[in-house]
Design a protein around this motif. Structure first.
Motif, PDB file in Angstrom:
ATOM      1  N   GLN A  76      59.574  -0.959 113.070  1.00 15.64           N
ATOM      2  CA  GLN A  76      58.629  -0.024 113.656  1.00 15.64           C
ATOM      3  C   GLN A  76      57.591   0.487 112.667  1.00 15.64           C
ATOM      4  N   HIS A  77      57.773   0.241 111.399  1.00 13.02           N
ATOM      5  CA  HIS A  77      56.772   0.750 110.463  1.00 13.02           C
ATOM      6  C   HIS A  77      55.549  -0.153 110.495  1.00 13.02           C
ATOM      7  N   TYR A 126      64.352   5.945 106.906  1.00 17.33           N
ATOM      8  CA  TYR A 126      63.776   5.533 108.182  1.00 17.33           C
ATOM      9  C   TYR A 126      64.106   6.492 109.326  1.00 17.33           C
ATOM     10  N   TYR A 134      54.803   5.128 108.419  1.00 13.14           N
ATOM     11  CA  TYR A 134      55.170   5.403 109.800  1.00 13.14           C
ATOM     12  C   TYR A 134      54.156   6.394 110.383  1.00 13.14           C
ATOM     13  N   LYS A 161      61.345   8.688 111.575  1.00 16.23           N
ATOM     14  CA  LYS A 161      61.263   8.743 113.038  1.00 16.23           C
ATOM     15  C   LYS A 161      61.278  10.183 113.533  1.00 16.23           C
ATOM     16  N   ASN A 215      57.906  11.679 112.849  1.00 13.74           N
ATOM     17  CA  ASN A 215      56.950  11.167 113.826  1.00 13.74           C
ATOM     18  C   ASN A 215      57.043  11.920 115.145  1.00 13.74           C
TER      19      ASN A 215
END
Length: 283
Positions: free
Chosen positions: A20-21, A96, A66, A100, A103
């Protein structure tokens, strides 16, 4: 079930988050200062206990970007420093997964793979360089270059504290225009930090020079954490210097819990940190 299949299943959360990055930034375009061996990707250790992916042998430090969802993105960025005793990086638990979460709050996150094992001087070089790179490219992610902070866990909390107090120390020869910018984080967040009380009598670690220019900080730790005194000592020193500081010290939780459910401390600190960031007055 065969050992290889078990190992791959354990790596699945790491791979999913990794995908997802949006970008990987290599910190050093030329030679990595102090490194003599060949560059190569970080090595994942065979130990995946507690569903933690542990990276080691980092010779080519990188930032993994991200970006926050543009629909609710803020103009604030956070460089995330995973922990691991300066020997490994708990890259999913304290990297990670934290990205998230940030984000979801509207913050753009940058997961830092700093040099390990046992390369504390190199790690500080990597953290300073990371701060300058993000600041130099802030407009690409619609960030305010004066609102780039740092967040660390355990040894990553130590690295965040070191960067926040030694941002004026020249640790490497400038590489490009980015190195003309400040390496001072706009704020620091230390979650169960370690190694901050290595002074005589378990006082503040001598290399941590705190003054009124030290950025504001949020600290969270627990009394049953072997490293719990680090947060107490750091918070006291910040308060004495007149730096804005918020400390939360809970009874139980231990160490190395990230924000995974099932641990009382892990279920508390994220909301406290989110509220602190929301009302942070960045100077």
């Amino acid at each position: 079930m065969k050992p290889f299949i078990i190992f791959m299943l354990m790596l699945a959360p790491y791979a999913m988050t990794q995908a997802q990055h949006k970008e990987t930034i290599h910190l050093w375009p030329g030679a990595v200062p102090g490194e003599t061996g060949a560059r190569h990707p970080a090595v994942a250790t065979p130990d995946t206990s507690n569903s933690v992916v542990r990276l080691t042998d980092v010779t080519d430090p990188v930032l993994e970007v991200y970006p926050a969802n543009p629909a609710h993105a803020k103009n604030i960025g956070v460089i995330v420093c995973p922990g691991g005793s300066y020997s490994i990086l708990a890259i999913n638990l304290e990297g990670y997964e934290i990205a998230k979460w940030l984000n979801q709050l509207g913050y753009t996150a940058f997961v830092l793979q700093y040099r390990v094992p046992k390369k504390e001087a190199g790690a500080l070089q990597d953290a300073q360089r990371a701060m300058r790179i993000v600041r130099s490219r802030a407009k690409e992610w619609k960030l305010d270059p004066e609102k780039i902070g740092m967040m660390g866990f355990s040894a990553g909390g130590s690295l965040t504290a070191r960067t926040s107090t030694q941002y004026n120390v020249k640790t490497y020869t400038p590489v490009d225009k980015a190195d003309s910018l400040s390496a001072r984080p706009a704020f620091g967040m230390l979650i169960y930090p370690a190694y901050l009380d290595k002074g005589e009598g378990r006082k503040l670690t001598p290399e941590l020079t705190i003054d009124k220019q030290t950025p504001p900080m949020f600290l969270f730790a627990t009394a049953d954490d072997y490293f719990g005194n680090s947060a107490l000592v750091m918070a006291g020193a910040l308060r004495d210097a007149g730096v804005a500081v918020e400390l939360h010290f809970y009874a139980k939780g231990g160490h190395g819990y990230g924000l995974r459910p099932g641990n009382s401390a892990a279920e508390v600190w994220p909301s406290l940190a989110a509220k602190w960031m929301e009302h942070l007055n960045i100077r």
